[in-house]
Scaffold this motif. Sequence first.
Motif, PDB file in Angstrom:
ATOM      1  N   THR A  13       0.859  -1.186   0.000  1.00 45.40           N
ATOM      2  CA  THR A  13       0.000   0.000   0.000  1.00 45.40           C
ATOM      3  C   THR A  13       0.889   1.227   0.000  1.00 45.40           C
ATOM      4  N   TRP A  14       0.594   2.157  -0.915  1.00 42.55           N
ATOM      5  CA  TRP A  14       1.381   3.381  -1.076  1.00 42.55           C
ATOM      6  C   TRP A  14       0.582   4.570  -0.573  1.00 42.55           C
ATOM      7  N   ILE A  15       1.290   5.581  -0.106  1.00 45.03           N
ATOM      8  CA  ILE A  15       0.645   6.811   0.358  1.00 45.03           C
ATOM      9  C   ILE A  15       1.272   7.987  -0.378  1.00 45.03           C
ATOM     10  N   GLY A  16       0.417   8.919  -0.835  1.00 48.63           N
ATOM     11  CA  GLY A  16       0.924  10.051  -1.594  1.00 48.63           C
ATOM     12  C   GLY A  16       0.143  11.322  -1.328  1.00 48.63           C
ATOM     13  N   TYR A  17       0.789  12.454  -1.574  1.00 46.08           N
ATOM     14  CA  TYR A  17       0.154  13.767  -1.440  1.00 46.08           C
ATOM     15  C   TYR A  17       0.852  14.723  -2.394  1.00 46.08           C
ATOM     16  N   HIS A  18       0.191  15.824  -2.740  1.00 46.63           N
ATOM     17  CA  HIS A  18       0.754  16.764  -3.706  1.00 46.63           C
ATOM     18  C   HIS A  18       1.877  17.571  -3.062  1.00 46.63           C
ATOM     19  N   ARG A  19       2.930  17.775  -3.831  1.00 48.31           N
ATOM     20  CA  ARG A  19       4.108  18.464  -3.289  1.00 48.31           C
ATOM     21  C   ARG A  19       3.801  19.879  -2.822  1.00 48.31           C
ATOM     22  N   ASP A  20       2.783  20.521  -3.425  1.00 48.99           N
ATOM     23  CA  ASP A  20       2.437  21.888  -3.013  1.00 48.99           C
ATOM     24  C   ASP A  20       1.901  21.940  -1.588  1.00 48.99           C
ATOM     25  N   LEU A  21       1.467  20.796  -1.060  1.00 52.76           N
ATOM     26  CA  LEU A  21       0.877  20.769   0.281  1.00 52.76           C
ATOM     27  C   LEU A  21       1.837  20.239   1.342  1.00 52.76           C
ATOM     28  N   LYS A  22       3.106  20.087   0.996  1.00 50.03           N
ATOM     29  CA  LYS A  22       4.032  19.424   1.914  1.00 50.03           C
ATOM     30  C   LYS A  22       4.269  20.217   3.205  1.00 50.03           C
ATOM     31  N   ARG A  23       3.994  21.511   3.179  1.00 43.58           N
ATOM     32  CA  ARG A  23       4.173  22.316   4.392  1.00 43.58           C
ATOM     33  C   ARG A  23       2.852  22.610   5.106  1.00 43.58           C
ATOM     34  N   LEU A  24       1.765  22.034   4.629  1.00 46.31           N
ATOM     35  CA  LEU A  24       0.464  22.260   5.261  1.00 46.31           C
ATOM     36  C   LEU A  24       0.466  21.573   6.620  1.00 46.31           C
ATOM     37  N   PRO A  25       0.329  22.331   7.723  1.00 43.79           N
ATOM     38  CA  PRO A  25       0.485  21.727   9.052  1.00 43.79           C
ATOM     39  C   PRO A  25      -0.470  20.574   9.332  1.00 43.79           C
ATOM     40  N   ARG A  26      -1.744  20.711   8.956  1.00 45.59           N
ATOM     41  CA  ARG A  26      -2.686  19.641   9.277  1.00 45.59           C
ATOM     42  C   ARG A  26      -2.394  18.383   8.466  1.00 45.59           C
ATOM     43  N   LEU A  27      -1.917  18.562   7.218  1.00 44.47           N
ATOM     44  CA  LEU A  27      -1.546  17.393   6.432  1.00 44.47           C
ATOM     45  C   LEU A  27      -0.318  16.717   7.036  1.00 44.47           C
ATOM     46  N   LEU A  41      -1.358  14.687  10.214  1.00 48.91           N
ATOM     47  CA  LEU A  41      -2.040  13.428   9.946  1.00 48.91           C
ATOM     48  C   LEU A  41      -1.102  12.438   9.268  1.00 48.91           C
ATOM     49  N   LEU A  42      -0.318  12.903   8.314  1.00 44.24           N
ATOM     50  CA  LEU A  42       0.625  12.018   7.631  1.00 44.24           C
ATOM     51  C   LEU A  42       1.589  11.374   8.621  1.00 44.24           C
ATOM     52  N   ASN A  43       2.135  12.161   9.535  1.00 46.95           N
ATOM     53  CA  ASN A  43       3.083  11.628  10.512  1.00 46.95           C
ATOM     54  C   ASN A  43       2.429  10.594  11.422  1.00 46.95           C
ATOM     55  N   LEU A  44       1.177  10.825  11.798  1.00 52.25           N
ATOM     56  CA  LEU A  44       0.482   9.868  12.661  1.00 52.25           C
ATOM     57  C   LEU A  44       0.188   8.572  11.907  1.00 52.25           C
ATOM     58  N   ILE A  45      -0.228   8.682  10.645  1.00 54.88           N
ATOM     59  CA  ILE A  45      -0.461   7.485   9.833  1.00 54.88           C
ATOM     60  C   ILE A  45       0.821   6.677   9.699  1.00 54.88           C
ATOM     61  N   LEU A  46       1.911   7.345   9.386  1.00 55.75           N
ATOM     62  CA  LEU A  46       3.200   6.642   9.238  1.00 55.75           C
ATOM     63  C   LEU A  46       3.613   5.994  10.560  1.00 55.75           C
ATOM     64  N   LYS A  47       3.410   6.693  11.640  1.00 53.98           N
ATOM     65  CA  LYS A  47       3.829   6.176  12.944  1.00 53.98           C
ATOM     66  C   LYS A  47       3.003   4.947  13.342  1.00 53.98           C
ATOM     67  N   ARG A  48       1.706   5.001  13.147  1.00 56.46           N
ATOM     68  CA  ARG A  48       0.832   3.924  13.610  1.00 56.46           C
ATOM     69  C   ARG A  48       0.773   2.741  12.641  1.00 56.46           C
ATOM     70  N   ILE A  49       0.635   3.025  11.342  1.00 57.20           N
ATOM     71  CA  ILE A  49       0.431   1.932  10.381  1.00 57.20           C
ATOM     72  C   ILE A  49       1.749   1.302   9.957  1.00 57.20           C
ATOM     73  N   THR A  50       2.774   2.117   9.699  1.00 59.40           N
ATOM     74  CA  THR A  50       4.059   1.547   9.314  1.00 59.40           C
ATOM     75  C   THR A  50       4.623   0.707  10.450  1.00 59.40           C
ATOM     76  N   ARG A  51       4.455   1.169  11.667  1.00 56.53           N
ATOM     77  CA  ARG A  51       4.939   0.415  12.823  1.00 56.53           C
ATOM     78  C   ARG A  51       4.169  -0.891  12.983  1.00 56.53           C
ATOM     79  N   GLY A  52       2.814  -0.811  12.696  1.00 55.97           N
ATOM     80  CA  GLY A  52       1.989  -1.991  12.850  1.00 55.97           C
ATOM     81  C   GLY A  52       2.298  -3.050  11.825  1.00 55.97           C
TER      82      GLY A  52
END
Length: 287
Positions: free
Chosen positions: A259-273, A276-287
């Motif tokens: 499973t791959w995860i992606g987002y647009h490069r223009d939004l890479k500094r959007l705080p809410r993105l 959420l991205l960091n939490l997904i990576l922390k919880r799902i990648t670890r799992g």
Amino acid sequence: MRTLEWNDLPIFLAIAREGTLGAAARRLKQTQPTMGRRLRALEEAVGLVLFQRTSDGFVLTDEGEAMFAHAVRMEEEALSMQRKLAGSVGGLEGLLRVSCSDWFGATMLSPVLAEFAQLHPKVTVELLTDPRLYSLARREADIVMRIAPFDEPEVIARKLVTIPYGLYARSDHPNARRGDGAGCPLILMDTAFGGMPDVAWVTRALPNATIVCRSNSREIQARLCALGAGLAVLPRPLGDATAGLRLIDLGEQPPSRDTWIGYHRDLKRLPRLRALLNLILKRITRG
């Protein structure tokens, strides 16, 4: 002639891309009669017939094709401006659209979103789980998780997790024998997804089994399996979490899927993105 307005573009582009008023209306969350009226008004305003009406739907005329090329460029510029403005906005509040498959959203992502809601209550997450591929460039989604790698140059992507799969049956179902499968009912992906690796694996492992149900929803497959309709190849997180199912060992496991995860490069500094991205990576990648 009326000057073409910005709000004419989504109507024109949706009809051109979808090919019917009904599909375009669903995309824009409008009614079909409204779409028809807006199109007629647009054609009257520009003094051109933009679509040929056929029994199969709406087909662009030569004039429509010329307008479509310009409209796409205008849309791209407007969306690029929106993304850059959104990506520069500070603060942990606002809307995030996330897209993934139905089973992944229910089984893997829901606990993460529940935790995120507690951490950042001013951010609204809209989870989209229908089968269509949402466009990151058009901001139909802000974060997309899917089994196909991203090849768009404007998308920042990485592998999120490798999901193991297994063959499941209701707990009281007799064992199947690899290389045979006579008398075994099977629940498969629908024919549009017949080329998926798990379909090839189970039909090779149980060549004499009978296909009794098909569905493009893994959750539906799991439910049918738990009700005794037949055997199903399911993602292990879903199969293991579904009451009444047991794993069948044929001496060989079905192929796993990334499973791959992606987002647009223009939004890479959007705080809410980022949050959420960091939490997904922390919880799902670890799992």
